[in-house]
Design an enzyme around this catalytic site. Sequence first.
Site, short mmCIF file in Angstrom:
data_model
loop_
_atom_site.label_atom_id
_atom_site.label_comp_id
_atom_site.label_asym_id
_atom_site.label_seq_id
_atom_site.Cartn_x
_atom_site.Cartn_y
_atom_site.Cartn_z
N CYS A 119 44.50 -12.19 -36.29
CA CYS A 119 44.55 -12.76 -37.64
C CYS A 119 45.05 -11.97 -38.88
O CYS A 119 46.13 -12.00 -39.19
CB CYS A 119 43.03 -13.37 -38.05
SG CYS A 119 42.59 -14.49 -37.06
N1 LIG Z 1 40.62 -14.76 -32.38
C1 LIG Z 1 40.21 -15.19 -33.60
O1 LIG Z 1 39.27 -14.17 -34.08
C2 LIG Z 1 40.59 -16.25 -34.33
C3 LIG Z 1 39.94 -16.46 -35.77
C4 LIG Z 1 40.37 -17.51 -36.44
C5 LIG Z 1 41.21 -18.22 -36.14
N2 LIG Z 1 41.97 -17.92 -35.12
C6 LIG Z 1 43.17 -18.52 -34.88
O2 LIG Z 1 43.14 -19.82 -33.68
C7 LIG Z 1 44.09 -19.71 -32.95
C8 LIG Z 1 43.70 -19.58 -31.58
O3 LIG Z 1 43.58 -18.17 -31.32
P1 LIG Z 1 42.62 -17.63 -30.19
O4 LIG Z 1 42.15 -16.38 -30.50
O5 LIG Z 1 41.58 -18.51 -29.78
O6 LIG Z 1 43.69 -17.29 -29.08
P2 LIG Z 1 43.69 -16.98 -27.70
O7 LIG Z 1 44.71 -16.51 -26.85
O8 LIG Z 1 42.34 -16.51 -27.22
O9 LIG Z 1 43.57 -18.50 -26.53
C9 LIG Z 1 44.38 -19.34 -26.84
C10 LIG Z 1 44.27 -20.32 -25.53
O10 LIG Z 1 45.43 -21.34 -25.70
C11 LIG Z 1 45.90 -21.33 -24.36
N3 LIG Z 1 46.95 -22.05 -24.39
C12 LIG Z 1 48.29 -21.52 -24.85
N4 LIG Z 1 49.17 -22.46 -24.90
C13 LIG Z 1 48.67 -23.77 -24.78
C14 LIG Z 1 49.05 -25.02 -24.44
N5 LIG Z 1 50.20 -25.38 -24.93
N6 LIG Z 1 48.26 -25.80 -24.16
C15 LIG Z 1 46.96 -25.56 -23.83
N7 LIG Z 1 46.37 -24.41 -23.78
C16 LIG Z 1 47.35 -23.24 -24.51
C17 LIG Z 1 45.91 -20.05 -23.84
O11 LIG Z 1 46.25 -19.95 -22.42
C18 LIG Z 1 44.45 -19.46 -24.29
O12 LIG Z 1 43.45 -19.62 -23.27
C19 LIG Z 1 45.21 -18.98 -33.58
O13 LIG Z 1 46.15 -20.04 -34.49
C20 LIG Z 1 44.33 -17.97 -34.32
O14 LIG Z 1 45.28 -17.27 -35.37
C21 LIG Z 1 41.57 -17.05 -34.28
#
Ligand SMILES: NC(=O)c1ccc[n+]([C@@H]2O[C@H](COP(=O)([O-])OP(=O)(O)OC[C@H]3O[C@@H](n4cnc5c(N)ncnc54)[C@H](O)[C@@H]3O)[C@@H](O)[C@H]2O)c1
Length: 425
Positions: free
Chosen positions: A269
């Site tokens: 982030c």
């Molecule tokens: N990790 C954090 O601490 C956090 C906190 C707040 C917000 N976010 C935001 O949340 C969002 C997701 O982040 P995350 O950390 O969960 O990511 P991540 O990489 O942990 O997980 C994303 C998942 O989505 C799947 N994926 C990718 N493309 C896909 C598709 N087209 N269809 C279905 N599944 C798909 C991936 O295989 C993966 O399992 C981002 O925008 C991030 O900025 C993350």
Amino acid sequence: MTAVSEAHPYDIAVIGAGYVGMPHAQTFAEAGKRVVLVDVVPSVVEAINRGESHIKDVPSETLKPLVESGAISATTDFSSVRDAAAIVIAVPTPLSPQREPDLSYIERAARDLAPHLRPGHLVVLESTTYPGTTRDVLKPLLEEGSGLKAGADFHLAFAPERVDPGRTDFTTRTTPKVVGGIDTASTEAAAALYRAAVDHVHTVSTAEAAELTKLLENIYRAVNIALVNELAQLCDRMEIDVWEVVEAAATKPFGFTSFKPGPGLGGHCIPLDPYYLAWKAREFDFNTRFVELAGEINNNMPYFCRSLISQALNHGAGKSVSGSKILVIGVAYKPDIDDVRESPAEKLIHLLRNAGAEVSYHDPHVPEFDGMTSAPLEPEAYDCVAIVTNHSSIDYGDVVRRGHVIVDFRNATKGHEIGGKVWKL
Ligand SMILES: NC(=O)c1ccc[n+]([C@@H]2O[C@H](COP(=O)([O-])OP(=O)(O)OC[C@H]3O[C@@H](n4cnc5c(N)ncnc54)[C@H](O)[C@@H]3O)[C@@H](O)[C@H]2O)c1
């Protein structure tokens, strides 16, 4: 338009079973909802259906009973979203190598789910992104692929995720949720969805306001971290302990929030999200100078830390970085987690290697990193030990006693600074 509460085999489909999607599924399932996780990685889906979690914040012991009771299931088949009342999208939003927003994951998810949208659906985007994504990028893709009209046939909203991996004092349920739709009905539908599982929901008037809220939260952190990182560099020249100063300032009960210096930003982030706003602002002939300046200072920290290691080896052992054996303690981007995304350790290790050092690492949470395996914690076997992430399971007093030259970027050795061995940021 049919109500969100209408009976469906699943209450919610969560697209993306990652750091955000998994805690979400847990929170909704524990509130009595049936959740289907849709992910593109078959091995992730298969593991979830066996009750095995790949996300530490949702341990397998928590996941397994929820899978066994049928509250959570996973699939790679997007047609399952048809059987859900609401669809939440939580896929990655990285940056391109040129630091521009990469919305390809959102676009792909939208294209894959659009053919399965039906009248009455609620779609909520949770991925962090710039203002306008929900309305200008997601909406046309969903409308084109479904033949339906957002607002008239289905609801569409943005609700930023506030997951903080490793945090235990706040959960998805107890962290207030901000919600903003493309119209009032969409805001209300999304607020109703979250009220079923989250303690407090705060609505804003538009999806754009919700999108910018998330960016403000992360830019606030990036800018304040940059401020103390700049102060740390000045303190080095003035021979003042920056940690002591920050700790003292934090005794003020109002008007000051404490941020700590460190070897650079990490995680999915804070290092990335501010650039989403900087990029969008250019379209409005506007430079987000705080964002750019904070990025410049924070991105420079691994270079500054390399020079501290060089000075410590020079003055502490009469050695140069070139040819020295250096142990990096902690490669996860913050304490007590296994997430190495954007970790400043990676940059620092590369800089040290380029300078001719022989680098190993030790991290109890990360068995493999950057082509290496975690080395045993034997500080005495190295010319220098650099504490990059302060995992709480490590005995830093012991590290100081056994090591020769210790460089501490996290104030982990506080109270153990014996015999001038420790060099602090
Ligand atoms: N990790 C954090 O601490 C956090 C906190 C707040 C917000 N976010 C935001 O949340 C969002 C997701 O982040 P995350 O950390 O969960 O990511 P991540 O990489 O942990 O997980 C994303 C998942 O989505 C799947 N994926 C990718 N493309 C896909 C598709 N087209 N269809 C279905 N599944 C798909 C991936 O295989 C993966 O399992 C981002 O925008 C991030 O900025 C993350």
